[in-house]
Design a protein around this motif. Sequence first.
Motif, PDB file in Angstrom:
ATOM      1  N   SER A  28       0.840  -1.189   0.000  1.00 48.37           N
ATOM      2  CA  SER A  28       0.000   0.000   0.000  1.00 48.37           C
ATOM      3  C   SER A  28       0.874   1.238   0.000  1.00 48.37           C
ATOM      4  CB  SER A  28      -0.901   0.025   1.243  1.00 48.37           C
ATOM      5  OG  SER A  28      -1.642   1.235   1.311  1.00 48.37           O
ATOM      6  N   THR A  29       0.329   2.354  -0.441  1.00 43.57           N
ATOM      7  CA  THR A  29       0.989   3.640  -0.277  1.00 43.57           C
ATOM      8  C   THR A  29       0.525   4.239   1.055  1.00 43.57           C
ATOM      9  OG1 THR A  29      -0.749   4.587  -1.651  1.00 43.57           O
ATOM     10  CG2 THR A  29       1.338   4.102  -2.726  1.00 43.57           C
ATOM     11  N   PRO A  30       1.156   5.318   1.531  1.00 44.59           N
ATOM     12  CA  PRO A  30       0.859   5.799   2.885  1.00 44.59           C
ATOM     13  C   PRO A  30      -0.503   6.444   3.061  1.00 44.59           C
ATOM     14  CG  PRO A  30       2.986   6.625   2.098  1.00 44.59           C
ATOM     15  CD  PRO A  30       2.284   6.034   0.938  1.00 44.59           C
ATOM     16  N   GLN A  31      -1.032   7.074   1.987  1.00 38.03           N
ATOM     17  CA  GLN A  31      -2.214   7.908   2.213  1.00 38.03           C
ATOM     18  C   GLN A  31      -3.443   7.088   2.589  1.00 38.03           C
ATOM     19  OE1 GLN A  31      -0.653   7.724  -0.760  1.00 38.03           O
ATOM     20  NE2 GLN A  31      -2.074   7.651  -2.459  1.00 38.03           N
ATOM     21  N   ASP A  32      -4.305   7.704   3.348  1.00 36.38           N
ATOM     22  CA  ASP A  32      -5.489   7.039   3.894  1.00 36.38           C
ATOM     23  C   ASP A  32      -6.327   6.385   2.809  1.00 36.38           C
ATOM     24  OD1 ASP A  32      -6.122   9.696   6.314  1.00 36.38           O
ATOM     25  OD2 ASP A  32      -4.590   8.160   6.212  1.00 36.38           O
ATOM     26  N   LEU A  33      -6.464   7.055   1.656  1.00 34.38           N
ATOM     27  CA  LEU A  33      -7.369   6.551   0.634  1.00 34.38           C
ATOM     28  C   LEU A  33      -6.854   5.269   0.019  1.00 34.38           C
ATOM     29  CD1 LEU A  33      -8.345   9.934  -1.045  1.00 34.38           C
ATOM     30  CD2 LEU A  33      -9.360   8.775   0.901  1.00 34.38           C
ATOM     31  N   MET A  65       6.380   3.924  -1.558  1.00 40.18           N
ATOM     32  CA  MET A  65       6.373   5.380  -1.777  1.00 40.18           C
ATOM     33  C   MET A  65       6.227   6.102  -0.426  1.00 40.18           C
ATOM     34  SD  MET A  65       3.962   5.733  -5.143  1.00 40.18           S
ATOM     35  CE  MET A  65       3.839   4.387  -6.336  1.00 40.18           C
ATOM     36  N   SER A  66       6.893   5.582   0.587  1.00 42.25           N
ATOM     37  CA  SER A  66       6.691   6.039   1.954  1.00 42.25           C
ATOM     38  C   SER A  66       7.204   7.456   2.192  1.00 42.25           C
ATOM     39  CB  SER A  66       7.380   5.069   2.915  1.00 42.25           C
ATOM     40  OG  SER A  66       7.136   5.416   4.252  1.00 42.25           O
ATOM     41  N   GLY A  85       1.975  11.647   2.432  1.00 38.04           N
ATOM     42  CA  GLY A  85       1.732  11.314   3.825  1.00 38.04           C
ATOM     43  C   GLY A  85       2.755  10.281   4.266  1.00 38.04           C
ATOM     44  N   HIS A  86       2.620   9.798   5.492  1.00 36.59           N
ATOM     45  CA  HIS A  86       3.591   8.822   5.986  1.00 36.59           C
ATOM     46  C   HIS A  86       2.999   8.060   7.166  1.00 36.59           C
ATOM     47  CE1 HIS A  86       7.092   7.585   8.521  1.00 36.59           C
ATOM     48  NE2 HIS A  86       7.445   7.096   7.366  1.00 36.59           N
ATOM     49  N   GLY A  87       3.326   6.772   7.223  1.00 34.95           N
ATOM     50  CA  GLY A  87       2.979   5.972   8.388  1.00 34.95           C
ATOM     51  C   GLY A  87       1.599   5.367   8.389  1.00 34.95           C
ATOM     52  N   GLY A  88       0.795   5.619   7.355  1.00 37.15           N
ATOM     53  CA  GLY A  88      -0.562   5.078   7.341  1.00 37.15           C
ATOM     54  C   GLY A  88      -0.596   3.567   7.352  1.00 37.15           C
ATOM     55  N   ALA A  89       0.311   2.931   6.595  1.00 32.11           N
ATOM     56  CA  ALA A  89       0.331   1.468   6.535  1.00 32.11           C
ATOM     57  C   ALA A  89       0.781   0.881   7.868  1.00 32.11           C
ATOM     58  CB  ALA A  89       1.248   0.999   5.408  1.00 32.11           C
ATOM     59  N   ARG A  90       1.754   1.529   8.512  1.00 25.78           N
ATOM     60  CA  ARG A  90       2.211   1.044   9.816  1.00 25.78           C
ATOM     61  C   ARG A  90       1.063   1.086  10.839  1.00 25.78           C
ATOM     62  NH1 ARG A  90       7.184   0.663  12.484  1.00 25.78           N
ATOM     63  NH2 ARG A  90       8.292   1.705  10.785  1.00 25.78           N
ATOM     64  N   LYS A  91       0.317   2.209  10.846  1.00 27.78           N
ATOM     65  CA  LYS A  91      -0.806   2.341  11.772  1.00 27.78           C
ATOM     66  C   LYS A  91      -1.872   1.281  11.500  1.00 27.78           C
ATOM     67  CE  LYS A  91      -0.157   7.318  12.318  1.00 27.78           C
ATOM     68  NZ  LYS A  91      -0.655   8.649  11.902  1.00 27.78           N
ATOM     69  N   GLU A  92      -2.128   1.019  10.208  1.00 24.72           N
ATOM     70  CA  GLU A  92      -3.129   0.022   9.853  1.00 24.72           C
ATOM     71  C   GLU A  92      -2.678  -1.366  10.295  1.00 24.72           C
ATOM     72  OE1 GLU A  92      -6.808  -1.221   8.128  1.00 24.72           O
ATOM     73  OE2 GLU A  92      -6.011   0.652   8.900  1.00 24.72           O
ATOM     74  N   ALA A  93      -1.384  -1.650  10.115  1.00 26.85           N
ATOM     75  CA  ALA A  93      -0.849  -2.948  10.542  1.00 26.85           C
ATOM     76  C   ALA A  93      -1.015  -3.117  12.051  1.00 26.85           C
ATOM     77  CB  ALA A  93       0.621  -3.066  10.147  1.00 26.85           C
ATOM     78  N   GLU A  94      -0.706  -2.060  12.807  1.00 26.51           N
ATOM     79  CA  GLU A  94      -0.852  -2.123  14.268  1.00 26.51           C
ATOM     80  C   GLU A  94      -2.312  -2.316  14.655  1.00 26.51           C
ATOM     81  OE1 GLU A  94       0.893   1.511  15.546  1.00 26.51           O
ATOM     82  OE2 GLU A  94       2.967   0.815  15.282  1.00 26.51           O
ATOM     83  N   ARG A  95      -3.207  -1.619  13.950  1.00 30.45           N
ATOM     84  CA  ARG A  95      -4.628  -1.714  14.264  1.00 30.45           C
ATOM     85  C   ARG A  95      -5.151  -3.128  14.058  1.00 30.45           C
ATOM     86  NH1 ARG A  95      -9.785  -1.321  12.176  1.00 30.45           N
ATOM     87  NH2 ARG A  95      -9.082  -1.431  10.022  1.00 30.45           N
ATOM     88  N   GLU A 133       9.197   0.144   5.192  1.00 26.96           N
ATOM     89  CA  GLU A 133       8.892   1.312   4.363  1.00 26.96           C
ATOM     90  C   GLU A 133       9.861   1.371   3.187  1.00 26.96           C
ATOM     91  OE1 GLU A 133       9.596   4.435   7.119  1.00 26.96           O
ATOM     92  OE2 GLU A 133       7.720   4.166   8.218  1.00 26.96           O
ATOM     93  N   VAL A 134       9.319   1.523   1.996  1.00 25.98           N
ATOM     94  CA  VAL A 134      10.146   1.675   0.801  1.00 25.98           C
ATOM     95  C   VAL A 134      10.015   3.118   0.325  1.00 25.98           C
ATOM     96  CG1 VAL A 134      10.573   0.905  -1.563  1.00 25.98           C
ATOM     97  CG2 VAL A 134       9.796  -0.733   0.172  1.00 25.98           C
ATOM     98  N   PRO A 135      11.126   3.835   0.166  1.00 26.98           N
ATOM     99  CA  PRO A 135      11.038   5.241  -0.237  1.00 26.98           C
ATOM    100  C   PRO A 135      10.623   5.404  -1.693  1.00 26.98           C
ATOM    101  CG  PRO A 135      13.324   4.551  -0.177  1.00 26.98           C
ATOM    102  CD  PRO A 135      12.518   3.401   0.363  1.00 26.98           C
TER     103      PRO A 135
END
Length: 393
Positions: A270-275, A301-302, A317-327, A335-337
């Motif tokens: 996934s990319t970072p953005q919420d959508l 694209m972190s 944005g940044h960190g959206g995937a990490r937050k989703e994984a934790e949730r 994270e891949v730049p």
Amino acid sequence: MTTVTKEIVLERLKTVNGPDFSGDIVSLGLVSEIFIADQKVFFSITVPAARAKEMEPLRAAAERVVRAIPGVAGAVVALTAEKKGGGMEAPPPPARPAAPRPVPAAPAAPRPAPQAPAGHQPGKRGVPGIEAIIAVASGKGGVGKSTTAINIALGLAANGLKVGVLDADIYGPSMPKLLDLHGRPQTVDGKILKPMEKYGLKVMSMGFLVDEETPMIWRGPMVMSALTQMLREVEWGPLDVLVVDMPPGTGDAQLTMAQQVPLSGAVIVSTPQDLALIDARKGLNMFKKVDVPLLGIVENMSYFIAPDTGKRYDIFGHGGARKEAERLGVTFLGEVPLQMEIRETSDAGTPVVVSKPEGPEAKIYRGIASKVWERVNEERGAAEAAVPSIVFE
């Protein structure tokens, strides 16, 4: 060559109307910081998450006007619900009694119950010679899934494993281009195909079997038949792991593939953005429904590190995937730049893990590959522990 500047880009973007024609997207403060590299323009547009789908024409219009600027070689424009400034952090109050119909949000998932371990997938026949099969998937296209899949595969090979890659995207095969690998596979006794080989990987793709210009207008059963042949009628083994680059999305072909192939687990990109994460959740839920273990999430694209200044930009944005994984209680793999080198080496058929093996990007992919393999072995251990032992007294 015409020099493209942020000022020129902003001027053009002022011609794009904001939501509800209330002004232009620049004046409304919806445009993120613009980054330009190699005549390519990167930025995101902040929109209310609940109105994501209806905002796609706005995104397309912004991309179109930027691409039309003399000297621009390309544009990457994303919608994001992350605040970038300018009053769109929440849907505005409706001017009319009828509020815009919101996009249904993914239901909040409770802490997941223990996943079905690898091997506990009734009705799925293994593939001789292959120890483990990993799916790399995404909820939608355009998130860099195939580039991630090939670099993970090369990372696994660099870590000492025997690796194959199955390009399961019948309509848009990527592996011939990503590996600069062309030609027709040979056959064994006229029945079994020999996979193509590059960089120590065994590879099979519809792109090797059909001319690039041939349109693939196939219905579901034909697609599944082709996938089954590329999986089961290919001389793969012996392999430690087969990486399957899944088609993007969560349609019938993807679901049937997940149901019929004995997957050891799935990696979601996934990319970072919420959508983008809304789509990623669909992919996660699809695999959970068919009892395929979730090995983890990769945030592609972190971030972007400017090569001239070393400054970091969180363009999407940044960190959206990490937050989703934790949730969800799912492993966050890394994270891949967003780096031009990753795209350029992929386009040239020399993925960064093999073309610049000591570079920072290659190290990131090798680290992700190591985590993926650790998760596969964890799931194997869980499967073995779940098998009851029979004791004779």
